[in-house]
Design a protein around this motif. Structure first.
Motif, short mmCIF file in Angstrom:
data_model
loop_
_atom_site.label_atom_id
_atom_site.label_comp_id
_atom_site.label_asym_id
_atom_site.label_seq_id
_atom_site.Cartn_x
_atom_site.Cartn_y
_atom_site.Cartn_z
N LEU A 115 0.99 -1.09 -0.11
CA LEU A 115 0.20 -0.03 0.02
C LEU A 115 0.86 1.30 0.16
O LEU A 115 0.41 2.24 -0.93
N PHE A 116 1.86 1.08 0.69
CA PHE A 116 2.79 2.22 0.74
C PHE A 116 3.29 2.65 -0.76
O PHE A 116 3.27 3.96 -1.16
N LYS A 117 3.60 1.84 -1.52
CA LYS A 117 4.04 1.83 -2.76
C LYS A 117 2.95 2.42 -3.48
O LYS A 117 3.25 3.23 -4.59
N GLU A 118 1.95 2.04 -3.55
CA GLU A 118 0.55 2.38 -4.33
C GLU A 118 0.30 3.91 -4.18
O GLU A 118 0.13 4.60 -4.77
N VAL A 119 0.29 4.26 -2.65
CA VAL A 119 -0.07 5.64 -2.22
C VAL A 119 1.21 6.39 -2.91
O VAL A 119 0.86 7.81 -3.40
N ASP A 120 2.47 6.08 -2.79
CA ASP A 120 3.49 6.96 -3.50
C ASP A 120 3.54 7.17 -4.98
O ASP A 120 3.39 8.35 -5.42
N GLU A 121 2.90 6.07 -5.64
CA GLU A 121 2.38 6.27 -7.08
C GLU A 121 1.29 7.30 -7.21
O GLU A 121 1.43 8.17 -8.37
N VAL A 122 0.27 7.33 -6.36
CA VAL A 122 -0.90 7.87 -6.57
C VAL A 122 -0.59 9.53 -6.17
O VAL A 122 -0.75 10.47 -7.12
N ILE A 123 0.76 9.75 -5.56
CA ILE A 123 0.85 11.15 -5.28
C ILE A 123 1.53 11.91 -6.61
O ILE A 123 1.67 12.95 -6.78
N ASP A 124 2.48 10.91 -7.06
CA ASP A 124 3.21 11.05 -7.96
C ASP A 124 2.27 11.48 -9.31
O ASP A 124 2.67 12.48 -10.29
N GLU A 125 1.12 10.79 -9.45
CA GLU A 125 0.29 11.22 -10.52
C GLU A 125 -0.60 12.31 -10.01
O GLU A 125 -1.28 12.99 -10.88
N GLY A 126 -0.50 12.82 -8.90
CA GLY A 126 -1.22 14.04 -8.41
C GLY A 126 -2.73 13.73 -8.07
O GLY A 126 -3.62 14.79 -8.44
#
Length: 369
Positions: free
Chosen positions: A23-34
């Motif tokens: 989940l941390f990796k998914e959240v990190d990606e979502v933040i990168d996507e804005g």
């Protein structure tokens, strides 16, 4: 690498790295996507890990902290339905009020008589709709609901009953509340007792109740990219559910990260899955999840993750700067004053009608003569 899709159910025991490995990796990606996020963060791991990155990426970060109300933004659960009601979307507003009432008064004991929780929900809806109709904008809060509730027991609820006597029976307020207002005294007292008992879980905590009267987390005006964190325990989870349900009702795209979701019964989950919103649900106990949602609930997820052997975990951060809640003066609906004015008005109307009837009778008597 584990394949993820829009709707994901992550099942694994404690220590399997569901949070830090997936989940941390998914959240990190979502933040990168804005993209905007709402995160059920019971252990405060996400806020501590991602708050600094969110600040750097220009996010508006909001925290509903139900475990420590002094480290929280405010959230008025009546505000969004009130705004919808005033804008003319009364049906949707009523749905959100009922969702709120359901979260607060639902009895999860399957052996309990559903009458009491259903009656409590209906009367709560009625009281909130009275506020929407009669109160000022800054009086729309749970304080005012409690004040109205107290009027139901004052002088056997005479003032409330008089108010209902003058409503159209097809009025939504009447249809939702008349079952309690006109109920036998013993039944009415039991319903009020249930409502008080459930509301007191939140309302006896002074700072928490104050936070629930204001609106830093203004869902009616959430235009920028946002990250909303819900920090709660099992006792306060239902208020967290209300915030998730209301975000789900918006016409806005959010990613939902629902970690430590065991034992949580969320009204909007089915709808989120049907709409294929980006959802991550993480649980430890598969049996408990299916008992809560039904045997076929897992089939609604596009992806089920239960193998974590290849996962590398991220570290939990140590960011510790939370919002600082302030205690503010709350305006509430003066129900006693309002019902007193209503009584005088209705008495005046009754006197006028009596006067007109007497005049008509005297004219008829004159004609006869």
């Amino acid at each position: 690498m584990i394949r993820v899709m829009n709707t994901n159910l992550i099942i694994g025991k404690t220590g399997s790295f569901k949070t830090t490995g997936i989940l941390f990796k998914e959240v990190d990606e979502v933040i990168d996507e804005g993209n905007s996020l709402i995160i059920l963060d019971k252990k405060e791991e996400y806020y501590k890990t991602f708050k600094e990155k969110l600040d750097k990426r220009g996010y508006k970060s909001l925290v509903l902290n139900l475990k420590d109300a002094y480290k929280s933004d405010s959230f008025n659960p009546l505000w969004l339905p009130y705004k919808l009601h005033k804008e003319g979307n009364k049906d949707r507003a009523a749905e959100l009020i009922r969702d709120l009432g359901t979260e607060i008064f639902r009895d999860d004991n399957k052996n309990s008589d559903p009458f009491w929780s259903n009656a409590s929900i209906n009367y709560f809806v009625s009281l909130v709709l009275i506020l929407f109709k009669e109160a000022k904008e800054d009086e729309i809060n749970l304080y005012s609901v409690q004040v109205l509730l107290s009027m139901t027991t004052k002088d056997k609820g005479k003032d409330v009953k008089n108010y209902f006597d003058n409503l159209d029976p097809l009025d939504t307020i009447y249809m939702a509340g008349s079952g309690t207002v006109y109920a036998p005294s013993e039944t009415k007292s039991s319903i009020i007792s249930v409502i008080n008992q459930r509301l007191n879980v939140f309302c006896i905590k002074e700072q928490l109740l104050n936070n629930l009267a204001f609106n830093d987390i203004d869902l009616s005006n959430l235009d920028e990219k946002s990250a909303i964190f819900i920090i709660c325990d099992d006792l306060s989870q239902r208020l967290g559910n209300v915030l998730i349900d209301q975000v789900a009702s918006l016409d806005k795209k959010f990613t939902y990260v629902l970690d430590n979701f065991d034992g949580v019964l969320l009204s909007s989950l089915n709808d989120l899955l049907d709409r294929r919103e980006r959802v991550y649900v993480a649980i430890r106990n598969e049996k408990e999840f299916t008992e809560s949602y039904g045997n076929y609930m897992e089939d609604k997820f596009e992806n089920i993750v239960d193998d974590f052997s290849v996962q590398e975990k991220m570290k939990v951060g140590n960011y510790n700067d939370y919002p600082k809640a302030s205690f503010r003066k709350v305006n509430y609906f003066d129900a006693a004053k309002f019902f007193s004015k209503e009584h005088e008005k209705n008495k005046g109307d009754a006197n006028f009608i009596d006067f007109v009837n007497k005049e008509i009778k005297s004219l008829n008597d004159f004609d006869v003569k």
